[in-house]
Design a protein around this motif. Sequence first.
Motif, short mmCIF file in Angstrom:
data_model
loop_
_atom_site.label_atom_id
_atom_site.label_comp_id
_atom_site.label_asym_id
_atom_site.label_seq_id
_atom_site.Cartn_x
_atom_site.Cartn_y
_atom_site.Cartn_z
N SER A 242 0.92 -1.27 -0.17
CA SER A 242 -0.46 0.19 -0.06
C SER A 242 1.06 1.71 0.08
CB SER A 242 -1.19 -0.20 1.55
OG SER A 242 -1.86 0.97 1.11
N GLY A 243 0.68 1.50 -0.53
CA GLY A 243 1.48 3.26 -0.64
C GLY A 243 2.77 3.64 -1.79
N LYS A 244 3.17 2.14 -2.22
CA LYS A 244 4.59 1.95 -2.59
C LYS A 244 3.64 1.51 -4.56
CE LYS A 244 6.85 1.97 1.04
NZ LYS A 244 7.66 3.09 1.27
N TYR A 245 2.85 1.70 -5.18
CA TYR A 245 2.99 1.84 -6.84
C TYR A 245 3.31 2.62 -7.64
CZ TYR A 245 -1.79 -1.16 -5.25
OH TYR A 245 -2.53 -1.73 -4.54
N GLY A 246 3.86 3.17 -6.92
CA GLY A 246 4.67 4.13 -8.18
C GLY A 246 6.58 4.22 -7.60
N GLU A 247 6.64 2.85 -6.95
CA GLU A 247 8.02 2.78 -6.52
C GLU A 247 8.60 2.20 -7.60
OE1 GLU A 247 9.40 2.17 -2.93
OE2 GLU A 247 7.79 4.68 -1.54
N GLU A 274 -7.87 -2.53 -14.68
CA GLU A 274 -9.21 -2.66 -13.42
C GLU A 274 -8.68 -2.77 -12.26
OE1 GLU A 274 -12.17 -5.46 -16.30
OE2 GLU A 274 -11.47 -6.22 -14.20
N ALA A 275 -9.30 -0.95 -11.33
CA ALA A 275 -9.54 -0.90 -10.01
C ALA A 275 -10.23 -1.29 -9.23
CB ALA A 275 -8.76 0.28 -10.09
N ASP A 276 -10.63 -1.99 -8.13
CA ASP A 276 -11.72 -2.04 -7.62
C ASP A 276 -11.43 -1.63 -6.10
OD1 ASP A 276 -13.35 -2.70 -5.92
OD2 ASP A 276 -12.71 -4.85 -4.69
N ALA A 277 -11.28 -0.11 -6.12
CA ALA A 277 -11.62 0.98 -5.07
C ALA A 277 -12.77 0.61 -4.17
CB ALA A 277 -10.99 2.58 -6.07
N SER A 278 -13.37 0.04 -4.51
CA SER A 278 -15.11 -0.20 -3.40
C SER A 278 -13.79 -0.84 -1.82
CB SER A 278 -15.53 -1.28 -3.52
OG SER A 278 -15.25 -2.49 -3.99
N VAL A 279 -15.10 -0.79 -1.12
CA VAL A 279 -14.55 -0.68 0.60
C VAL A 279 -14.18 -1.76 0.96
CG1 VAL A 279 -15.07 0.29 3.03
CG2 VAL A 279 -15.89 1.61 0.78
N GLY A 280 -12.88 -2.35 0.59
CA GLY A 280 -12.69 -4.08 0.50
C GLY A 280 -12.98 -4.46 0.99
N GLU A 281 -13.79 -5.33 2.66
CA GLU A 281 -14.24 -6.76 2.44
C GLU A 281 -15.82 -6.20 2.99
OE1 GLU A 281 -15.43 -9.62 6.52
OE2 GLU A 281 -12.85 -9.68 5.12
N GLN A 282 -16.25 -4.83 2.89
CA GLN A 282 -17.39 -4.34 2.71
C GLN A 282 -17.57 -3.59 1.19
OE1 GLN A 282 -18.12 -1.26 6.12
NE2 GLN A 282 -18.62 -3.07 7.61
N LEU A 297 -4.57 8.13 -6.18
CA LEU A 297 -3.62 8.32 -6.34
C LEU A 297 -3.08 6.80 -6.70
CD1 LEU A 297 -2.37 11.23 -3.49
CD2 LEU A 297 -2.57 11.54 -6.28
N GLU A 298 -2.69 5.84 -5.19
CA GLU A 298 -2.75 4.78 -5.82
C GLU A 298 -2.65 4.24 -7.64
OE1 GLU A 298 -1.62 3.01 -1.32
OE2 GLU A 298 -4.74 2.38 -2.22
N VAL A 299 -4.48 3.82 -7.36
CA VAL A 299 -4.75 4.03 -8.50
C VAL A 299 -3.74 4.54 -10.18
CG1 VAL A 299 -6.28 3.82 -10.61
CG2 VAL A 299 -6.78 3.02 -8.32
N ALA A 300 -3.53 6.19 -10.45
CA ALA A 300 -2.94 6.42 -11.20
C ALA A 300 -1.52 6.27 -10.99
CB ALA A 300 -3.24 8.11 -11.17
N GLN A 301 -1.45 6.07 -10.07
CA GLN A 301 0.74 5.28 -9.73
C GLN A 301 0.64 4.23 -10.50
OE1 GLN A 301 2.09 6.27 -5.95
NE2 GLN A 301 0.94 8.37 -5.82
N ALA A 302 -0.46 3.71 -9.88
CA ALA A 302 -0.10 2.12 -11.10
C ALA A 302 -0.46 2.07 -12.41
CB ALA A 302 -0.91 1.34 -10.32
N LYS A 303 -1.24 2.82 -12.15
CA LYS A 303 -0.79 3.39 -14.66
C LYS A 303 0.21 3.71 -15.13
CE LYS A 303 -3.74 5.71 -18.44
NZ LYS A 303 -5.09 6.40 -18.29
N ASP A 304 0.92 4.86 -14.76
CA ASP A 304 1.77 4.96 -14.80
C ASP A 304 3.36 4.20 -14.81
OD1 ASP A 304 0.44 7.71 -14.96
OD2 ASP A 304 1.37 8.89 -12.56
N LEU A 351 -8.11 15.53 -13.29
CA LEU A 351 -6.70 15.05 -13.70
C LEU A 351 -6.31 14.02 -14.39
CD1 LEU A 351 -5.44 15.36 -8.92
CD2 LEU A 351 -5.65 17.59 -11.15
N HIS A 352 -7.39 13.33 -14.97
CA HIS A 352 -7.58 12.20 -15.78
C HIS A 352 -6.89 10.87 -14.93
CE1 HIS A 352 -9.25 14.99 -19.02
NE2 HIS A 352 -7.93 15.93 -18.54
N GLU A 353 -7.09 10.60 -13.72
CA GLU A 353 -6.54 9.36 -12.55
C GLU A 353 -7.39 8.59 -13.39
OE1 GLU A 353 -7.28 11.20 -9.09
OE2 GLU A 353 -5.44 12.09 -9.33
#
Length: 519
Positions: A242-247, A274-282, A297-304, A351-353
């Motif tokens: 988590s938080g490391k998609y751009g590294e 495809e990104a599942d940004a719904s609320v985890g287990e719920q 931000l994580e989705v955008a960095q993963a795409k980059d 921001l076209h994320e």
Amino acid sequence: MTENFDNRSQVLEMAGRQSEWPKPGLLETSKSWLQPRVEMALRRFGLSGKELAGSTARDLGVLTLAIGGIGMVEAHLLSGEPIFSKFALRYAVENLLPSVIWGSRPAELISLVTTGGTDALKQFSQTSADAAIQLKIAGLYTLRSVLAGFWGISKVMQASGIGREIKASLRQRITEGEEFLTGGVKERVMRLAGTQSDVTSLSLREDGKHMLPFFEDPGLIASLVDKYSNQGKTPFMWHVLSGKYGEASSWQGFRVKPDWYLKTQGNKKLLVIEADASVGEQALALGSESSNDLTLLEVAQAKDSLTKIANKNKQKDRPDQVITVLLADSQQKIIFGDKSEITVREQVNQLHEADIVIDAKAPLILGIKSWLDSLGIPTENQTLIFDTDNQEYFGTIKKMMESLDWQVVGRGQTGEYRDSPRLVYYATTTDTAHTVKSLISSEQVAPEKCCGLFDKVDGVDKIEEFAKEKGINIPSVCSAQIYNGWFKAVRMFLRMDMPPQEIQSGIDKIFAPVLGKKT
């Protein structure tokens, strides 16, 4: 092409009928089965050989000197020649390999090769002195054979031990999402799944290896990993913290293969993320206050990151377009430091994320409404009992269903509205399924009027099994099934070369009764 978006049911029905993945022939089917197994066997063999080679080279050098030295002393005793004579050196070299199997090259042959005769060899007589020398020669022969033989056995045992260690190490890398995927599969979708994702679990079940998930914590999905990695034998996912998609370190060893791209009718190559940004287990994500498992931000960095990796391929092996499809609560508010607010959809638009946004609430509400409409209840009697222990979900369902002209009441008002349809949702899939079965078994509500609201498809399986036993039909609304259907529908339209903007416009048109014309 917006005529393809006449209504929700039509879109999902079209997606369900579509044969999405390339149908493999007999040869490709055999290849998809064999290639991963061969690749993993070669990886194990390569790692074992590399590990074994390092220690072997060192040990072999020491052992060669030891056996060679013994052989030279042995040659000296056989001939009386100096230890470093031509005969002694040749004798030592010729007997290096035979020593492993307790063998020895005849001294006479070596003498003939090196000196042209056998005169240099001692002719032993029946004296105590010569007997002592011959015993020393026999002892040296035994010593070099023991050294060489036991070394060979130890190397076999070492290789076996290294093989087991490599196998365990590979299994760990596979289960932790650090081992690159094997080949043999054409067309793969990148799925950012956060820590957990019910829709991704279903996608893996339905689409198999065509789905490449990225998880943040494989330890939380141990049973899923065990199932789809074949007990740690075959890689199927990639791990990104988590938080490391751009590294760059998160993607070390990862590649995007050209045969992963989705092919369109116009022969374009699409890298679909495809990104599942719904609320985890719920996964229902109905509450406006919930926080996302996967951030924008994580989705955008993963795409980059994935785009950069794909563009490292040769020009002809790069994608024509990279498309990001985001599943999220589009109306959820992002609050900044100055307390100003913006919705997820507004942030994406600015921001076209992401290229396409699938709202997490609207398709579920439409699914509930579709079930209610099938009951044919007159407008004046449109009251829904929402049987749940979740106050946040109750408030959200009440607000959104009332905008669709349905009054929503809780379990405490059941007596007044006994014949009204009942929607059931509890904290776990098992609790929800149990409550539905109990309500129907106790004849509190008719089967067709009792609908379970599930995060996981396991709940639907439980209800269907119960319904089959009773010979009845029980409706259900499952977020994982609905989300999977929408992801598939978007891929279907992308394959038809429909521009992302047009797909988004069509989705917004269908969701407008729930979200309004602007999202």
